[in-house]
Design an enzyme around this catalytic site. Structure first.
Site, PDB file in Angstrom:
ATOM      1  N   ARG A   1      12.559   2.426   7.770  1.00 31.36           N
ATOM      2  CA  ARG A   1      11.933   1.256   8.403  1.00 31.36           C
ATOM      3  C   ARG A   1      10.648   0.907   7.674  1.00 31.36           C
ATOM      4  O   ARG A   1      10.097   1.731   6.970  1.00 31.36           O
ATOM      5  CB  ARG A   1      11.579   1.563   9.867  1.00 31.36           C
ATOM      6  CG  ARG A   1      12.794   1.523  10.775  1.00 31.36           C
ATOM      7  CD  ARG A   1      12.384   1.837  12.195  1.00 31.36           C
ATOM      8  NE  ARG A   1      13.102   3.030  12.648  1.00 31.36           N
ATOM      9  CZ  ARG A   1      12.726   3.809  13.659  1.00 31.36           C
ATOM     10  NH1 ARG A   1      11.627   3.544  14.321  1.00 31.36           N
ATOM     11  NH2 ARG A   1      13.439   4.844  13.984  1.00 31.36           N
TER      12      ARG A   1
ATOM     13  N   HIS B   1      -6.484   9.235  12.271  1.00 29.42           N
ATOM     14  CA  HIS B   1      -7.460   8.385  12.955  1.00 29.42           C
ATOM     15  C   HIS B   1      -7.837   8.888  14.342  1.00 29.42           C
ATOM     16  O   HIS B   1      -8.676   8.284  15.007  1.00 29.42           O
ATOM     17  CB  HIS B   1      -6.876   6.957  13.083  1.00 29.42           C
ATOM     18  CG  HIS B   1      -6.146   6.515  11.851  1.00 29.42           C
ATOM     19  ND1 HIS B   1      -6.789   6.362  10.639  1.00 29.42           N
ATOM     20  CD2 HIS B   1      -4.837   6.236  11.623  1.00 29.42           C
ATOM     21  CE1 HIS B   1      -5.883   5.990   9.731  1.00 29.42           C
ATOM     22  NE2 HIS B   1      -4.703   5.916  10.295  1.00 29.42           N
TER      23      HIS B   1
ATOM     24  N   TYR C   1       5.755   1.080   3.519  1.00 31.22           N
ATOM     25  CA  TYR C   1       5.875   2.480   3.099  1.00 31.22           C
ATOM     26  C   TYR C   1       6.877   2.729   1.978  1.00 31.22           C
ATOM     27  O   TYR C   1       7.037   3.864   1.537  1.00 31.22           O
ATOM     28  CB  TYR C   1       6.206   3.352   4.320  1.00 31.22           C
ATOM     29  CG  TYR C   1       5.146   3.273   5.402  1.00 31.22           C
ATOM     30  CD1 TYR C   1       3.833   3.651   5.123  1.00 31.22           C
ATOM     31  CD2 TYR C   1       5.441   2.794   6.675  1.00 31.22           C
ATOM     32  CE1 TYR C   1       2.846   3.561   6.094  1.00 31.22           C
ATOM     33  CE2 TYR C   1       4.463   2.707   7.658  1.00 31.22           C
ATOM     34  CZ  TYR C   1       3.168   3.086   7.358  1.00 31.22           C
ATOM     35  OH  TYR C   1       2.196   3.003   8.305  1.00 31.22           O
TER      36      TYR C   1
ATOM     37  N   ASN D   1      -0.798  14.360   4.441  1.00 29.22           N
ATOM     38  CA  ASN D   1      -0.787  12.996   4.960  1.00 29.22           C
ATOM     39  C   ASN D   1      -0.683  13.156   6.478  1.00 29.22           C
ATOM     40  O   ASN D   1       0.413  13.389   7.006  1.00 29.22           O
ATOM     41  CB  ASN D   1       0.398  12.187   4.421  1.00 29.22           C
ATOM     42  CG  ASN D   1       0.350  10.747   4.943  1.00 29.22           C
ATOM     43  OD1 ASN D   1      -0.397  10.447   5.881  1.00 29.22           O
ATOM     44  ND2 ASN D   1       1.132   9.862   4.357  1.00 29.22           N
TER      45      ASN D   1
ATOM     46  N   PRO E   1       3.180  12.860  11.886  1.00 26.19           N
ATOM     47  CA  PRO E   1       4.119  12.159  12.755  1.00 26.19           C
ATOM     48  C   PRO E   1       4.744  10.915  12.147  1.00 26.19           C
ATOM     49  O   PRO E   1       4.043  10.082  11.557  1.00 26.19           O
ATOM     50  CB  PRO E   1       3.271  11.781  13.966  1.00 26.19           C
ATOM     51  CG  PRO E   1       2.177  12.781  13.987  1.00 26.19           C
ATOM     52  CD  PRO E   1       1.916  13.173  12.564  1.00 26.19           C
ATOM     53  N   ASN E   2       6.037  10.815  12.322  1.00 21.44           N
ATOM     54  CA  ASN E   2       6.866   9.654  11.955  1.00 21.44           C
ATOM     55  C   ASN E   2       7.166   9.543  10.465  1.00 21.44           C
ATOM     56  O   ASN E   2       7.971   8.700  10.073  1.00 21.44           O
ATOM     57  CB  ASN E   2       6.253   8.333  12.470  1.00 21.44           C
ATOM     58  CG  ASN E   2       6.152   8.321  13.974  1.00 21.44           C
ATOM     59  OD1 ASN E   2       7.143   8.581  14.650  1.00 21.44           O
ATOM     60  ND2 ASN E   2       4.965   8.073  14.510  1.00 21.44           N
TER      61      ASN E   2
ATOM     62  N   ARG F   1      -7.418   1.850  11.490  1.00 15.77           N
ATOM     63  CA  ARG F   1      -6.975   2.777  10.432  1.00 15.77           C
ATOM     64  C   ARG F   1      -8.085   3.060   9.414  1.00 15.77           C
ATOM     65  O   ARG F   1      -7.917   3.868   8.506  1.00 15.77           O
ATOM     66  CB  ARG F   1      -5.758   2.203   9.691  1.00 15.77           C
ATOM     67  CG  ARG F   1      -4.532   2.083  10.534  1.00 15.77           C
ATOM     68  CD  ARG F   1      -3.330   1.668   9.710  1.00 15.77           C
ATOM     69  NE  ARG F   1      -2.326   1.031  10.545  1.00 15.77           N
ATOM     70  CZ  ARG F   1      -1.387   1.691  11.228  1.00 15.77           C
ATOM     71  NH1 ARG F   1      -1.302   3.004  11.165  1.00 15.77           N
ATOM     72  NH2 ARG F   1      -0.521   1.026  11.973  1.00 15.77           N
TER      73      ARG F   1
ATOM     74  N   GLU G   1      -6.350  14.694   0.911  1.00 18.57           N
ATOM     75  CA  GLU G   1      -5.732  13.783   1.881  1.00 18.57           C
ATOM     76  C   GLU G   1      -5.039  12.654   1.127  1.00 18.57           C
ATOM     77  O   GLU G   1      -5.610  12.107   0.180  1.00 18.57           O
ATOM     78  CB  GLU G   1      -6.836  13.219   2.781  1.00 18.57           C
ATOM     79  CG  GLU G   1      -6.368  12.198   3.798  1.00 18.57           C
ATOM     80  CD  GLU G   1      -7.545  11.607   4.584  1.00 18.57           C
ATOM     81  OE1 GLU G   1      -8.709  12.060   4.398  1.00 18.57           O
ATOM     82  OE2 GLU G   1      -7.309  10.669   5.367  1.00 18.57           O
TER      83      GLU G   1
ATOM     84  N   SER H   1      -0.102   3.969   2.180  1.00 13.29           N
ATOM     85  CA  SER H   1      -0.689   2.622   2.226  1.00 13.29           C
ATOM     86  C   SER H   1      -2.205   2.711   2.044  1.00 13.29           C
ATOM     87  O   SER H   1      -2.801   3.791   2.181  1.00 13.29           O
ATOM     88  CB  SER H   1      -0.359   1.964   3.566  1.00 13.29           C
ATOM     89  OG  SER H   1      -0.952   2.688   4.630  1.00 13.29           O
TER      90      SER H   1
ATOM     91  N   ASP I   1     -10.808  20.052  12.662  1.00 17.69           N
ATOM     92  CA  ASP I   1     -11.432  21.374  12.866  1.00 17.69           C
ATOM     93  C   ASP I   1     -10.585  22.483  12.242  1.00 17.69           C
ATOM     94  O   ASP I   1     -11.117  23.422  11.651  1.00 17.69           O
ATOM     95  CB  ASP I   1     -11.611  21.657  14.365  1.00 17.69           C
ATOM     96  CG  ASP I   1     -12.809  20.912  14.947  1.00 17.69           C
ATOM     97  OD1 ASP I   1     -13.657  20.431  14.166  1.00 17.69           O
ATOM     98  OD2 ASP I   1     -12.887  20.803  16.188  1.00 17.69           O
TER      99      ASP I   1
ATOM    100  N   HIS J   1      -2.478   9.047   1.562  1.00 19.53           N
ATOM    101  CA  HIS J   1      -1.793   8.032   2.376  1.00 19.53           C
ATOM    102  C   HIS J   1      -0.988   7.141   1.454  1.00 19.53           C
ATOM    103  O   HIS J   1      -1.463   6.771   0.362  1.00 19.53           O
ATOM    104  CB  HIS J   1      -2.806   7.171   3.144  1.00 19.53           C
ATOM    105  CG  HIS J   1      -3.612   7.969   4.096  1.00 19.53           C
ATOM    106  ND1 HIS J   1      -3.146   8.346   5.329  1.00 19.53           N
ATOM    107  CD2 HIS J   1      -4.849   8.503   3.973  1.00 19.53           C
ATOM    108  CE1 HIS J   1      -4.059   9.074   5.930  1.00 19.53           C
ATOM    109  NE2 HIS J   1      -5.103   9.193   5.134  1.00 19.53           N
TER     110      HIS J   1
ATOM    111  N   ARG K   1      -5.882  -2.355   5.996  1.00 19.88           N
ATOM    112  CA  ARG K   1      -5.024  -2.577   7.163  1.00 19.88           C
ATOM    113  C   ARG K   1      -5.876  -2.772   8.428  1.00 19.88           C
ATOM    114  O   ARG K   1      -7.028  -3.152   8.335  1.00 19.88           O
ATOM    115  CB  ARG K   1      -4.025  -1.419   7.289  1.00 19.88           C
ATOM    116  CG  ARG K   1      -3.107  -1.322   6.058  1.00 19.88           C
ATOM    117  CD  ARG K   1      -2.081  -0.234   6.186  1.00 19.88           C
ATOM    118  NE  ARG K   1      -1.135  -0.530   7.269  1.00 19.88           N
ATOM    119  CZ  ARG K   1      -0.273   0.360   7.759  1.00 19.88           C
ATOM    120  NH1 ARG K   1      -0.236   1.596   7.263  1.00 19.88           N
ATOM    121  NH2 ARG K   1       0.545   0.036   8.737  1.00 19.88           N
TER     122      ARG K   1
ATOM    123  N   ALA L   1      -0.717   9.046  11.683  1.00 19.84           N
ATOM    124  CA  ALA L   1      -1.607   8.473  12.710  1.00 19.84           C
ATOM    125  C   ALA L   1      -2.667   9.469  13.181  1.00 19.84           C
ATOM    126  O   ALA L   1      -3.739   9.054  13.671  1.00 19.84           O
ATOM    127  CB  ALA L   1      -0.780   7.978  13.886  1.00 19.84           C
TER     128      ALA L   1
END
Ligand code: CA2
Length: 153
Positions: free
Chosen positions: A22, A84, A27, A78, A14-15, A115, A102, A106, A91, A104, A111, A81
């Site tokens: 932004r 977390h 990022y 990635n 997401p995002n 997170r 995995e 950042s 699963d 990320h 942070r 959100a």
């Protein structure tokens, strides 16, 4: 020895479609399309096939993880959100029985406290964070290494 070309699925959560528009201080300035094209280039040099997908929907990401069973040898993710929060995504990754890396952008550990914990890390073979887009390329290298070790067995 298995000489067939391995296919890898790169999932962004997401995002992450907003990358480059932004919060560049966290990022960076690369867009998701920039990042995916860098990964495609790395995949070619590693002799891998790469399919890139992004969704803002947990269920869609879980669906793609399920489909990976018949289509891909490994998953780079990635989860954004969902890292977390999502036991369901964890699963699904566990159920697909493929190596998971995995990544990320950042450093999630430097942070906010919320997170610091990742459900996905419990089922990932490797975790890379804090290196920005370079982390995705290192994730590609790591996946190539994991898949090559599997082929040698
Ligand atoms: O550092 C990462 O890659 C994260 O997975 C990014 C997630 C965050 O929730 C994780 O804790 C760490 C957030 C992705 C949102 O991306 C945006 C990009 C540009 C503008 C707004 C959001």
């Amino acid at each position: 020895m298995d000489y067939s070309v391995s296919s890898v699925l790169l999932l962004n959560g997401p995002n992450l479609n907003l990358l480059g528009t932004r919060q560049p201080e966290i990022y960076g300035y690369d867009t998701l399309a920039d990042l995916e094209s860098q990964c495609q280039k790395r995949a070619r040099s590693l002799g891998l096939e790469l399919e890139c997908r992004q969704s803002n929907w947990e269920g869609q990401l879980i669906g793609w993880v399920h489909e990976a069973r018949g289509k891909h040898e490994g998953i780079i993710i990635n989860p954004a959100a969902l890292t977390h929060t999502s036991v369901a995504l964890m699963d699904a990754l566990l159920g697909v029985d493929r190596p998971v890396v995995e990544v990320h952008l950042s450093n999630i550990h430097s942070r906010e406290e919320f997170r610091h914990h990742s459900y996905v890390s419990r089922v990932a073979q490797a975790v890379i964070c804090g290196l920005g887009p370079q982390g995705y390329l290192l994730a590609m290298d790591a996946m190539a290494h994991l898949l090559n070790s599997d082929k040698e067995d």
